[in-house]
Design a protein around this motif. Structure first.
Motif, PDB file in Angstrom:
ATOM      1  N   ARG A  81      -9.499 -10.721   3.883  1.00  0.00           N
ATOM      2  CA  ARG A  81     -10.948 -10.771   4.095  1.00  0.00           C
ATOM      3  C   ARG A  81     -11.530 -12.146   3.778  1.00  0.00           C
ATOM      4  O   ARG A  81     -12.730 -12.358   3.953  1.00  0.00           O
ATOM      5  CB  ARG A  81     -11.651  -9.728   3.229  1.00  0.00           C
ATOM      6  CG  ARG A  81     -11.318  -8.311   3.584  1.00  0.00           C
ATOM      7  CD  ARG A  81     -11.998  -7.970   4.839  1.00  0.00           C
ATOM      8  NE  ARG A  81     -11.808  -6.554   5.124  1.00  0.00           N
ATOM      9  CZ  ARG A  81     -12.482  -5.910   6.023  1.00  0.00           C
ATOM     10  NH1 ARG A  81     -13.392  -6.534   6.727  1.00  0.00           N
ATOM     11  NH2 ARG A  81     -12.249  -4.653   6.251  1.00  0.00           N
ATOM     12  N   ASN A 128      -4.126  -8.859  -1.697  1.00  0.00           N
ATOM     13  CA  ASN A 128      -3.806  -9.045  -0.281  1.00  0.00           C
ATOM     14  C   ASN A 128      -5.000  -8.712   0.598  1.00  0.00           C
ATOM     15  O   ASN A 128      -5.246  -9.376   1.604  1.00  0.00           O
ATOM     16  CB  ASN A 128      -2.593  -8.204   0.116  1.00  0.00           C
ATOM     17  CG  ASN A 128      -1.310  -8.826  -0.366  1.00  0.00           C
ATOM     18  OD1 ASN A 128      -1.161 -10.038  -0.369  1.00  0.00           O
ATOM     19  ND2 ASN A 128      -0.377  -7.994  -0.773  1.00  0.00           N
ATOM     20  N   TRP A 129      -5.745  -7.692   0.232  1.00  0.00           N
ATOM     21  CA  TRP A 129      -6.933  -7.335   1.007  1.00  0.00           C
ATOM     22  C   TRP A 129      -7.979  -8.446   0.908  1.00  0.00           C
ATOM     23  O   TRP A 129      -8.602  -8.805   1.905  1.00  0.00           O
ATOM     24  CB  TRP A 129      -7.501  -6.014   0.493  1.00  0.00           C
ATOM     25  CG  TRP A 129      -8.712  -5.586   1.248  1.00  0.00           C
ATOM     26  CD1 TRP A 129      -8.765  -5.007   2.478  1.00  0.00           C
ATOM     27  CD2 TRP A 129     -10.073  -5.734   0.822  1.00  0.00           C
ATOM     28  NE1 TRP A 129     -10.061  -4.776   2.840  1.00  0.00           N
ATOM     29  CE2 TRP A 129     -10.884  -5.205   1.851  1.00  0.00           C
ATOM     30  CE3 TRP A 129     -10.672  -6.237  -0.315  1.00  0.00           C
ATOM     31  CZ2 TRP A 129     -12.260  -5.179   1.748  1.00  0.00           C
ATOM     32  CZ3 TRP A 129     -12.039  -6.213  -0.412  1.00  0.00           C
ATOM     33  CH2 TRP A 129     -12.820  -5.688   0.617  1.00  0.00           C
ATOM     34  N   PHE A 176       0.831  -1.210   0.000  1.00  0.00           N
ATOM     35  CA  PHE A 176       0.000   0.000   0.000  1.00  0.00           C
ATOM     36  C   PHE A 176       0.866   1.262   0.000  1.00  0.00           C
ATOM     37  O   PHE A 176       0.573   2.217  -0.723  1.00  0.00           O
ATOM     38  CB  PHE A 176      -0.955   0.000   1.195  1.00  0.00           C
ATOM     39  CG  PHE A 176      -1.909   1.152   1.169  1.00  0.00           C
ATOM     40  CD1 PHE A 176      -2.939   1.179   0.248  1.00  0.00           C
ATOM     41  CD2 PHE A 176      -1.779   2.204   2.057  1.00  0.00           C
ATOM     42  CE1 PHE A 176      -3.824   2.245   0.206  1.00  0.00           C
ATOM     43  CE2 PHE A 176      -2.654   3.272   2.020  1.00  0.00           C
ATOM     44  CZ  PHE A 176      -3.685   3.290   1.088  1.00  0.00           C
TER      45      PHE A 176
END
Length: 135
Positions: free
Chosen positions: A86, A81-82, A29
């Motif tokens: 999740r 990656n998020w 990020f």
């Protein structure tokens, strides 16, 4: 003159720190924010260099297109990656891979069109200012 040189050196610094952020540290990020700053700096440099030499403006345009493509890939890694964090379904993963594949196809088609356009352009069309210089 010095403003454009300062911005260019600043952009080189951000370019230099992107690699350790993305590959070494895994801070995807922060690397995405870094590449967005590089795009903004490159747009400013393109504007300043364009006043000096047209070819430099064209080269910066190609570099900005490359940065946008790299930012899309960086964004895809951040999103993957998020999604992994999740625990989304496999379907979302496939949709994201298709997005990356389509962006690659668009990038390739843009390069092909640029080369075709350059092949049929008249001589001196892309900023050859040597004819403008009076001896």
């Amino acid at each position: 003159k010095y403003k454009s040189l300062f911005l260019f050196i600043l952009m080189l610094f951000f370019n230099y720190i992107w690699y350790p952020l993305f590959f070494g540290g895994g801070m995807f990020f922060i690397a995405l924010i870094d590449i967005l700053v590089m795009i903004i700096l490159s747009l400013a440099i393109r504007k300043l260099f364009g006043k000096i030499y047209f070819t430099a403006k064209l080269i910066m345009t190609v570099y900005i297109i490359w940065l946008i493509y790299a930012a899309l890939l960086n964004f895809a890694v951040v999103l993957l990656n998020w999604l992994q964090l999740r625990r989304r379904t496999y379907k979302n993963f496939i949709l994201l891979l298709n997005f990356v594949k389509i962006s690659g196809i668009i990038w390739y088609m843009g390069n092909v069109l640029y080369v075709i356009r350059a092949m049929f352009a008249p001589s001196g069309f892309y900023g050859d200012r040597r004819a403008d210089i009076k001896s």
